[in-house]
Design a protein around this motif. Structure first.
Motif, PDB file in Angstrom:
ATOM      1  N   MET A 169      33.772  18.133  37.114  1.00 37.95           N
ATOM      2  CA  MET A 169      34.539  19.091  37.913  1.00 37.95           C
ATOM      3  C   MET A 169      33.761  20.398  38.071  1.00 37.95           C
ATOM      4  SD  MET A 169      37.993  21.208  36.946  1.00 37.95           S
ATOM      5  CE  MET A 169      37.068  22.301  35.869  1.00 37.95           C
ATOM      6  N   ASN A 204      43.735  26.620  34.084  1.00 39.23           N
ATOM      7  CA  ASN A 204      44.740  25.792  34.747  1.00 39.23           C
ATOM      8  C   ASN A 204      44.911  24.456  34.017  1.00 39.23           C
ATOM      9  OD1 ASN A 204      46.576  25.770  36.868  1.00 39.23           O
ATOM     10  ND2 ASN A 204      45.211  24.599  38.181  1.00 39.23           N
ATOM     11  N   ARG A 205      43.877  24.041  33.287  1.00 42.80           N
ATOM     12  CA  ARG A 205      43.917  22.792  32.510  1.00 42.80           C
ATOM     13  C   ARG A 205      44.190  23.068  31.025  1.00 42.80           C
ATOM     14  NH1 ARG A 205      41.265  22.445  36.870  1.00 42.80           N
ATOM     15  NH2 ARG A 205      41.128  20.510  38.061  1.00 42.80           N
ATOM     16  N   HIS A 206      44.499  24.331  30.701  1.00 43.70           N
ATOM     17  CA  HIS A 206      44.823  24.740  29.318  1.00 43.70           C
ATOM     18  C   HIS A 206      43.740  24.367  28.316  1.00 43.70           C
ATOM     19  CE1 HIS A 206      48.795  25.938  30.667  1.00 43.70           C
ATOM     20  NE2 HIS A 206      48.831  24.806  31.337  1.00 43.70           N
ATOM     21  N   LEU A 207      42.475  24.490  28.750  1.00 47.83           N
ATOM     22  CA  LEU A 207      41.368  24.176  27.844  1.00 47.83           C
ATOM     23  C   LEU A 207      40.986  25.412  27.042  1.00 47.83           C
ATOM     24  CD1 LEU A 207      39.060  22.170  30.259  1.00 47.83           C
ATOM     25  CD2 LEU A 207      40.424  21.268  28.381  1.00 47.83           C
ATOM     26  N   ILE A 247      35.401  17.083  32.710  1.00 48.33           N
ATOM     27  CA  ILE A 247      35.406  18.520  33.028  1.00 48.33           C
ATOM     28  C   ILE A 247      34.020  18.947  33.511  1.00 48.33           C
ATOM     29  CG2 ILE A 247      35.758  20.843  32.087  1.00 48.33           C
ATOM     30  CD1 ILE A 247      38.359  19.205  32.457  1.00 48.33           C
ATOM     31  N   ASP A 267      33.276  17.660  27.484  1.00 48.34           N
ATOM     32  CA  ASP A 267      34.170  16.695  28.109  1.00 48.34           C
ATOM     33  C   ASP A 267      33.531  16.300  29.440  1.00 48.34           C
ATOM     34  OD1 ASP A 267      36.092  15.534  29.825  1.00 48.34           O
ATOM     35  OD2 ASP A 267      37.732  16.558  28.805  1.00 48.34           O
ATOM     36  N   TRP A 277      39.492  30.336  35.906  1.00 47.40           N
ATOM     37  CA  TRP A 277      40.818  29.983  36.419  1.00 47.40           C
ATOM     38  C   TRP A 277      41.005  28.461  36.383  1.00 47.40           C
ATOM     39  CZ3 TRP A 277      42.797  26.953  40.284  1.00 47.40           C
ATOM     40  CH2 TRP A 277      44.175  27.093  40.532  1.00 47.40           C
ATOM     41  N   HIS A 278      40.002  27.714  36.854  1.00 48.56           N
ATOM     42  CA  HIS A 278      40.099  26.244  36.851  1.00 48.56           C
ATOM     43  C   HIS A 278      40.262  25.700  35.430  1.00 48.56           C
ATOM     44  CE1 HIS A 278      39.587  25.121  41.054  1.00 48.56           C
ATOM     45  NE2 HIS A 278      38.733  26.129  41.160  1.00 48.56           N
ATOM     46  N   LEU A 279      39.538  26.268  34.466  1.00 46.14           N
ATOM     47  CA  LEU A 279      39.645  25.822  33.071  1.00 46.14           C
ATOM     48  C   LEU A 279      41.008  26.201  32.488  1.00 46.14           C
ATOM     49  CD1 LEU A 279      36.057  26.812  31.918  1.00 46.14           C
ATOM     50  CD2 LEU A 279      36.918  24.479  32.265  1.00 46.14           C
TER      51      LEU A 279
END
Length: 157
Positions: A119, A96-99, A116, A113, A92-94
């Motif tokens: 994080m 949310n950053r469109h990775l 990231i 990265d 979900w966290h990834l």
């Protein structure tokens, strides 16, 4: 003489022996018109619409024969969660950053990265540097040529 291809077989069948193969990174596998360089020749790829080529796909050559697509190893992070619920939270966290992410049962792969990574480690994930082919999920907005539809939601009480 350069080869020309206007068609892709995805996935390629094992019994279809390619004349050559071409190794491409994830970013380089998203294409429509491109000159692809082989060991000693080139292929002019000319498709009707953009495609995301996968490892093992075959380009059909005009005049017969195939060229196999090989996914190149890339510098990635392998993210290992504590448990399945943690994997969903990390995804979900990834997202949310469109990775771009390759999500598997026990791990997630993303391009390296350092920000990231920090994080993810802050979210208590184990992050390991790996080098392997990258097959991120294709986002819904990349699917099928120009297809779109409205959404209506009916709530039953």
């Amino acid at each position: 003489m350069p080869y020309r291809s206007t068609e892709v077989i995805s996935p390629g069948r094992p019994d279809m022996t390619p004349l050559h193969s071409v190794t491409l990174t994830h970013d380089a596998r998203h294409l429509r018109r491109k000159l692809l360089h082989l060991e000693d020749d080139v292929v002019m790829l000319d498709l009707k619409e953009p495609v995301m080529l996968a490892d093992g796909d075959l380009l059909v050559l005009e005049g017969g024969g195939y060229i196999r697509i090989v996914a190149a190893p890339e510098a990635l992070y392998e993210i290992r969660p504590r448990d399945p619920l943690h994997l969903i939270e990390l995804a979900w966290h990834l997202g949310n950053r469109h990775l771009p992410a390759q999500i598997e049962t026990g791990r997630i792969l993303i391009a390296r990265d350092p920000v990231i990574r920090q994080m993810l480690e802050g979210l208590s994930a184990e992050v390991i540097e790996v080098s392997e082919p990258f097959h991120p999920l294709r986002g819904a907005y990349h699917a099928g040529g120009g297809h779109s539809h409205g959404h209506s939601h009916h709530h039953h009480g």
